[in-house]
Design a protein around this motif. Sequence first.
Motif, PDB file in Angstrom:
ATOM      1  N   LYS A 129       0.608  -1.300   0.007  1.00 47.61           N
ATOM      2  CA  LYS A 129       0.017   0.110   0.118  1.00 47.61           C
ATOM      3  C   LYS A 129       0.538   1.238  -0.073  1.00 47.61           C
ATOM      4  O   LYS A 129       0.678   2.202  -0.864  1.00 47.61           O
ATOM      5  CB  LYS A 129      -0.986  -0.035   1.255  1.00 47.61           C
ATOM      6  CG  LYS A 129      -2.003   1.137   1.043  1.00 47.61           C
ATOM      7  CD  LYS A 129      -2.972   1.194   2.451  1.00 47.61           C
ATOM      8  CE  LYS A 129      -3.901   2.105   2.204  1.00 47.61           C
ATOM      9  NZ  LYS A 129      -4.970   2.069   3.184  1.00 47.61           N
ATOM     10  N   GLN A 154       1.083   4.027  -3.281  1.00 41.69           N
ATOM     11  CA  GLN A 154       0.402   5.391  -2.785  1.00 41.69           C
ATOM     12  C   GLN A 154       1.284   6.446  -3.208  1.00 41.69           C
ATOM     13  O   GLN A 154       1.018   7.412  -3.896  1.00 41.69           O
ATOM     14  CB  GLN A 154      -0.223   5.561  -1.419  1.00 41.69           C
ATOM     15  CG  GLN A 154      -1.317   4.823  -1.294  1.00 41.69           C
ATOM     16  CD  GLN A 154      -1.779   4.962   0.188  1.00 41.69           C
ATOM     17  OE1 GLN A 154      -0.948   5.304   1.232  1.00 41.69           O
ATOM     18  NE2 GLN A 154      -3.190   4.616   0.423  1.00 41.69           N
ATOM     19  N   LEU A 170     -11.629  -0.667 -15.254  1.00 44.53           N
ATOM     20  CA  LEU A 170     -11.949  -0.278 -13.906  1.00 44.53           C
ATOM     21  C   LEU A 170     -12.670  -1.646 -13.381  1.00 44.53           C
ATOM     22  O   LEU A 170     -13.194  -2.442 -13.948  1.00 44.53           O
ATOM     23  CB  LEU A 170     -13.186   0.910 -14.197  1.00 44.53           C
ATOM     24  CG  LEU A 170     -12.554   2.015 -14.618  1.00 44.53           C
ATOM     25  CD1 LEU A 170     -14.097   3.196 -14.704  1.00 44.53           C
ATOM     26  CD2 LEU A 170     -11.736   2.686 -13.572  1.00 44.53           C
ATOM     27  N   PRO A 171     -12.711  -1.530 -11.799  1.00 43.65           N
ATOM     28  CA  PRO A 171     -13.628  -2.547 -11.092  1.00 43.65           C
ATOM     29  C   PRO A 171     -14.783  -2.766 -11.745  1.00 43.65           C
ATOM     30  O   PRO A 171     -15.618  -2.118 -12.330  1.00 43.65           O
ATOM     31  CB  PRO A 171     -13.508  -1.756  -9.741  1.00 43.65           C
ATOM     32  CG  PRO A 171     -12.644  -0.867  -9.528  1.00 43.65           C
ATOM     33  CD  PRO A 171     -12.466  -0.450 -10.888  1.00 43.65           C
ATOM     34  N   SER A 227      -6.337  -2.552 -10.697  1.00 44.90           N
ATOM     35  CA  SER A 227      -7.628  -2.119 -10.741  1.00 44.90           C
ATOM     36  C   SER A 227      -8.495  -2.181  -9.337  1.00 44.90           C
ATOM     37  O   SER A 227      -9.174  -1.293  -9.046  1.00 44.90           O
ATOM     38  CB  SER A 227      -8.482  -2.744 -11.715  1.00 44.90           C
ATOM     39  OG  SER A 227      -8.575  -3.900 -11.623  1.00 44.90           O
ATOM     40  N   HIS A 228      -8.015  -3.165  -8.626  1.00 40.24           N
ATOM     41  CA  HIS A 228      -8.672  -3.343  -7.406  1.00 40.24           C
ATOM     42  C   HIS A 228      -8.421  -2.376  -6.344  1.00 40.24           C
ATOM     43  O   HIS A 228      -8.971  -2.105  -5.351  1.00 40.24           O
ATOM     44  CB  HIS A 228      -8.276  -4.658  -6.794  1.00 40.24           C
ATOM     45  CG  HIS A 228      -6.924  -5.081  -6.702  1.00 40.24           C
ATOM     46  ND1 HIS A 228      -6.122  -5.000  -7.745  1.00 40.24           N
ATOM     47  CD2 HIS A 228      -6.250  -5.031  -5.482  1.00 40.24           C
ATOM     48  CE1 HIS A 228      -4.988  -5.220  -7.187  1.00 40.24           C
ATOM     49  NE2 HIS A 228      -5.115  -5.271  -5.970  1.00 40.24           N
ATOM     50  N   TRP A 229      -7.323  -1.514  -6.736  1.00 39.90           N
ATOM     51  CA  TRP A 229      -6.848  -0.416  -5.631  1.00 39.90           C
ATOM     52  C   TRP A 229      -7.469   0.744  -5.875  1.00 39.90           C
ATOM     53  O   TRP A 229      -7.372   2.003  -5.311  1.00 39.90           O
ATOM     54  CB  TRP A 229      -5.357  -0.250  -5.974  1.00 39.90           C
ATOM     55  CG  TRP A 229      -4.284  -1.283  -5.123  1.00 39.90           C
ATOM     56  CD1 TRP A 229      -4.206  -2.535  -5.785  1.00 39.90           C
ATOM     57  CD2 TRP A 229      -3.985  -1.320  -4.033  1.00 39.90           C
ATOM     58  NE1 TRP A 229      -3.515  -3.081  -4.801  1.00 39.90           N
ATOM     59  CE2 TRP A 229      -3.159  -2.483  -3.781  1.00 39.90           C
ATOM     60  CE3 TRP A 229      -4.103  -0.391  -2.936  1.00 39.90           C
ATOM     61  CZ2 TRP A 229      -2.604  -2.587  -2.633  1.00 39.90           C
ATOM     62  CZ3 TRP A 229      -3.620  -0.578  -1.621  1.00 39.90           C
ATOM     63  CH2 TRP A 229      -2.720  -1.852  -1.406  1.00 39.90           C
ATOM     64  N   PHE A 230      -8.410   0.972  -7.247  1.00 45.70           N
ATOM     65  CA  PHE A 230      -8.857   2.120  -7.560  1.00 45.70           C
ATOM     66  C   PHE A 230     -10.717   2.234  -7.183  1.00 45.70           C
ATOM     67  O   PHE A 230     -11.030   1.063  -7.298  1.00 45.70           O
ATOM     68  CB  PHE A 230      -8.527   2.321  -9.096  1.00 45.70           C
ATOM     69  CG  PHE A 230      -7.340   2.852  -9.428  1.00 45.70           C
ATOM     70  CD1 PHE A 230      -6.907   4.173  -9.176  1.00 45.70           C
ATOM     71  CD2 PHE A 230      -6.500   1.903  -9.673  1.00 45.70           C
ATOM     72  CE1 PHE A 230      -5.627   4.596  -9.621  1.00 45.70           C
ATOM     73  CE2 PHE A 230      -5.100   2.085  -9.928  1.00 45.70           C
ATOM     74  CZ  PHE A 230      -4.655   3.339  -9.924  1.00 45.70           C
ATOM     75  N   ASN A 231     -10.968   3.374  -6.698  1.00 44.46           N
ATOM     76  CA  ASN A 231     -12.336   3.510  -6.598  1.00 44.46           C
ATOM     77  C   ASN A 231     -13.218   3.479  -7.704  1.00 44.46           C
ATOM     78  O   ASN A 231     -12.576   4.213  -8.845  1.00 44.46           O
ATOM     79  CB  ASN A 231     -12.731   4.721  -5.628  1.00 44.46           C
ATOM     80  CG  ASN A 231     -13.999   4.873  -5.235  1.00 44.46           C
ATOM     81  OD1 ASN A 231     -14.981   4.452  -5.990  1.00 44.46           O
ATOM     82  ND2 ASN A 231     -13.971   5.153  -3.906  1.00 44.46           N
ATOM     83  N   VAL A 232     -14.161   2.991  -7.855  1.00 44.17           N
ATOM     84  CA  VAL A 232     -14.859   2.775  -9.361  1.00 44.17           C
ATOM     85  C   VAL A 232     -15.617   4.355  -9.619  1.00 44.17           C
ATOM     86  O   VAL A 232     -15.786   4.541 -10.732  1.00 44.17           O
ATOM     87  CB  VAL A 232     -16.151   2.148  -9.034  1.00 44.17           C
ATOM     88  CG1 VAL A 232     -17.090   2.597  -8.025  1.00 44.17           C
ATOM     89  CG2 VAL A 232     -16.826   1.542 -10.629  1.00 44.17           C
ATOM     90  N   GLN A 233     -15.537   5.104  -8.745  1.00 37.59           N
ATOM     91  CA  GLN A 233     -15.704   6.570  -8.975  1.00 37.59           C
ATOM     92  C   GLN A 233     -15.043   7.356  -9.882  1.00 37.59           C
ATOM     93  O   GLN A 233     -15.161   8.472 -10.396  1.00 37.59           O
ATOM     94  CB  GLN A 233     -16.000   7.325  -7.607  1.00 37.59           C
ATOM     95  CG  GLN A 233     -17.194   6.678  -6.776  1.00 37.59           C
ATOM     96  CD  GLN A 233     -18.430   6.556  -7.364  1.00 37.59           C
ATOM     97  OE1 GLN A 233     -18.728   7.366  -8.202  1.00 37.59           O
ATOM     98  NE2 GLN A 233     -18.911   5.430  -7.078  1.00 37.59           N
ATOM     99  N   LEU A 234     -13.626   6.536 -10.153  1.00 37.13           N
ATOM    100  CA  LEU A 234     -12.716   7.226 -11.103  1.00 37.13           C
ATOM    101  C   LEU A 234     -13.524   7.509 -12.371  1.00 37.13           C
ATOM    102  O   LEU A 234     -13.166   8.232 -13.080  1.00 37.13           O
ATOM    103  CB  LEU A 234     -11.640   6.340 -11.102  1.00 37.13           C
ATOM    104  CG  LEU A 234     -10.561   6.756 -12.340  1.00 37.13           C
ATOM    105  CD1 LEU A 234      -9.754   7.861 -12.125  1.00 37.13           C
ATOM    106  CD2 LEU A 234      -9.438   5.541 -12.448  1.00 37.13           C
TER     107      LEU A 234
END
Length: 217
Positions: A25, A29, A110-111, A61-68
């Motif tokens: 992590k 980041q 994306l997720p 992709s699992h590290w990103f928020n779908v709101q991207l």
Amino acid sequence: SRDKDVVEFAKHGLKQAIAQHPKPKEPLQTNLRPVLQTLAEYTKLTIPYLQGFSRVLELLSHWFNVQLGEKLLEHLARWTEPDKLALAKRWAPGTESLVGAAILDLFHLLPPAASKFLVQIVLMVLRLEAVLTVAGPGVAHLGLRGPGAASTSPYREPLLKFCNKHAPTAAVYFLSQLRDPQLRKLFLILLRADNARDLRLELSSHPERLLDATFRS
């Protein structure tokens, strides 16, 4: 680096590192922060950057928020105003649509929850194509392959990738919109493409949906 071999080895190395340390992590980041800062401003988006970011998404992709996806749609809305894009003078004339297509090409990475953007993405593609007046260099190889699928639009290949990934959602939506000439035509073009296997399979696996949307409607 933009050297193809360097990029591929770097991607392979990152994949191996993640496999050995599945939750890195803090270093992630730290290193992703400047990448995401660039993504925040549409005028900084270039095809090499977006292609590089797609490789990051493919691995993480699992590290990103779908709101991207909401931010990407916000950027794409800029591409519905080509005159304003041209005034920005950030890209070579005639290549703006290729940058927009590269943004759209991120959505299928994306997720899974990104399926909620399907309707917005389809309608956005129609808006983008409505103002697409200049086919920039390289558009031809981005067109869909297959009988009747030739297109100067660079947006349909990324759209098909998204529809293939979310085939159940895409099939249900398009079948519900067959009375709309634009959406019906787009759906048929996508289905005829050589690389629409997942979308065709979803449609053929549920023949009752097709019957309900046509003969029984």
